[in-house]
Design a protein around this motif. Structure first.
Motif, short mmCIF file in Angstrom:
data_model
loop_
_atom_site.label_atom_id
_atom_site.label_comp_id
_atom_site.label_asym_id
_atom_site.label_seq_id
_atom_site.Cartn_x
_atom_site.Cartn_y
_atom_site.Cartn_z
N LEU A 70 0.80 -1.22 0.00
CA LEU A 70 0.00 0.00 0.00
C LEU A 70 0.84 1.28 0.00
O LEU A 70 0.30 2.38 0.01
CB LEU A 70 -0.98 0.00 1.17
CG LEU A 70 -2.08 -1.06 1.06
CD1 LEU A 70 -3.00 -1.01 2.28
CD2 LEU A 70 -2.90 -0.88 -0.21
N ASP A 71 2.17 1.13 -0.02
CA ASP A 71 3.03 2.30 -0.20
C ASP A 71 2.97 2.81 -1.63
O ASP A 71 3.45 3.90 -1.93
CB ASP A 71 4.50 1.96 0.13
CG ASP A 71 4.74 1.74 1.60
OD1 ASP A 71 3.90 2.18 2.43
OD2 ASP A 71 5.77 1.12 1.94
N ARG A 99 0.75 3.22 -5.48
CA ARG A 99 -0.50 3.26 -6.24
C ARG A 99 -0.10 3.13 -7.71
O ARG A 99 0.87 3.75 -8.16
CB ARG A 99 -1.25 4.59 -6.06
CG ARG A 99 -1.73 4.86 -4.67
CD ARG A 99 -2.94 3.98 -4.34
NE ARG A 99 -3.52 4.36 -3.08
CZ ARG A 99 -3.15 3.88 -1.90
NH1 ARG A 99 -2.18 3.01 -1.82
NH2 ARG A 99 -3.74 4.28 -0.81
N LEU A 107 -4.04 10.28 -4.27
CA LEU A 107 -3.67 8.89 -3.99
C LEU A 107 -4.75 8.13 -3.24
O LEU A 107 -4.51 7.07 -2.68
CB LEU A 107 -2.35 8.86 -3.20
CG LEU A 107 -1.17 9.47 -3.94
CD1 LEU A 107 0.08 9.43 -3.07
CD2 LEU A 107 -0.93 8.79 -5.26
N LYS A 108 -5.95 8.66 -3.24
CA LYS A 108 -7.08 8.03 -2.55
C LYS A 108 -7.34 6.63 -3.10
O LYS A 108 -7.29 6.41 -4.31
CB LYS A 108 -8.31 8.90 -2.72
CG LYS A 108 -9.51 8.48 -1.94
CD LYS A 108 -10.61 9.52 -2.12
CE LYS A 108 -11.72 9.26 -1.15
NZ LYS A 108 -12.70 10.33 -1.16
N GLN A 109 -7.64 5.71 -2.20
CA GLN A 109 -8.01 4.35 -2.63
C GLN A 109 -9.33 4.46 -3.37
O GLN A 109 -10.32 4.93 -2.82
CB GLN A 109 -8.15 3.45 -1.40
CG GLN A 109 -8.40 2.01 -1.72
CD GLN A 109 -7.30 1.37 -2.54
OE1 GLN A 109 -7.45 1.25 -3.73
NE2 GLN A 109 -6.21 0.98 -1.91
N CYS A 110 -9.38 4.04 -4.61
CA CYS A 110 -10.54 4.27 -5.46
C CYS A 110 -11.50 3.10 -5.54
O CYS A 110 -12.52 3.19 -6.22
CB CYS A 110 -10.08 4.64 -6.87
SG CYS A 110 -9.21 6.20 -6.93
N ILE A 111 -11.21 2.02 -4.87
CA ILE A 111 -12.09 0.85 -4.94
C ILE A 111 -13.37 1.14 -4.19
O ILE A 111 -13.36 1.56 -3.04
CB ILE A 111 -11.38 -0.39 -4.37
CG1 ILE A 111 -10.14 -0.70 -5.19
CG2 ILE A 111 -12.31 -1.59 -4.31
CD1 ILE A 111 -9.25 -1.78 -4.61
N SER A 112 -14.48 0.94 -4.84
CA SER A 112 -15.82 1.07 -4.24
C SER A 112 -16.13 2.46 -3.72
O SER A 112 -16.82 2.61 -2.71
CB SER A 112 -16.00 0.05 -3.11
OG SER A 112 -15.84 -1.25 -3.59
N LEU A 113 -15.66 3.48 -4.38
CA LEU A 113 -16.03 4.84 -3.99
C LEU A 113 -17.50 5.06 -4.33
O LEU A 113 -17.97 4.64 -5.38
CB LEU A 113 -15.19 5.88 -4.73
CG LEU A 113 -13.75 6.07 -4.30
CD1 LEU A 113 -13.07 7.07 -5.21
CD2 LEU A 113 -13.65 6.51 -2.87
#
Length: 141
Positions: free
Chosen positions: A35-36, A38, A71-77
């Motif tokens: 997770l370091d 993207r 760098l936001k986690q984009c899964i299931s936004l």
């Protein structure tokens, strides 16, 4: 920062491009956490000031954006990131984002105080979308 082959995309942003081979090796060796990193698929490259011309023509709107948003986690936004960024910009970009969501009939709850403003903007645009069919690349972060 210390990843061989990685180059900072803009001074001081602490966002880098490149170094994938060393990143993979570092994760395998336990030096880095997955997770370091993207990974982004696809990009546009512009030459001979083409991007400047596209901005002047209104095709692209460069914006300043914080690192956590980029760098936001984009899964299931609940809202696709390009809409969220436009809404964070406020003003006309927010209105266009809400208009595009409304036009596409996505399963998105759009809260807008004066719905007529969206209809007015749609009329101003001549009923045309400001996005191409591949709208995911129309907003440059």
């Amino acid at each position: 920062k210390d990843l061989p082959g990685a180059v900072e995309i803009a001074p001081g942003c602490n966002i880098f491009i490149g170094g994938i081979d060393h990143a993979i090796k570092g994760v395998k060796d336990g030096k880095y956490k997955p997770l370091d990193f993207r990974f982004f698929i696809g990009k546009h490259e512009f030459k001979n000031r083409q991007l400047d011309k596209q901005c002047i023509l209104g095709k692209y709107q460069p914006i300043a954006c914080s690192r956590p948003v980029v760098l936001k986690q984009c899964i299931s936004l609940p809202t696709p990131l390009y809409y969220e960024v436009m809404e964070l910009c406020g003003g006309e970009l927010e209105r266009i984002s809400l208009l595009e969501q409304k036009k596409r009939n996505e399963d998105v709850y759009v809260e807008f105080a004066v719905d007529e403003d969206i209809d007015e903007l749609y009329d101003e645009l001549g009923g045309q979308s400001i996005f191409d069919d591949d709208d995911e690349d129309d907003l440059i972060l």
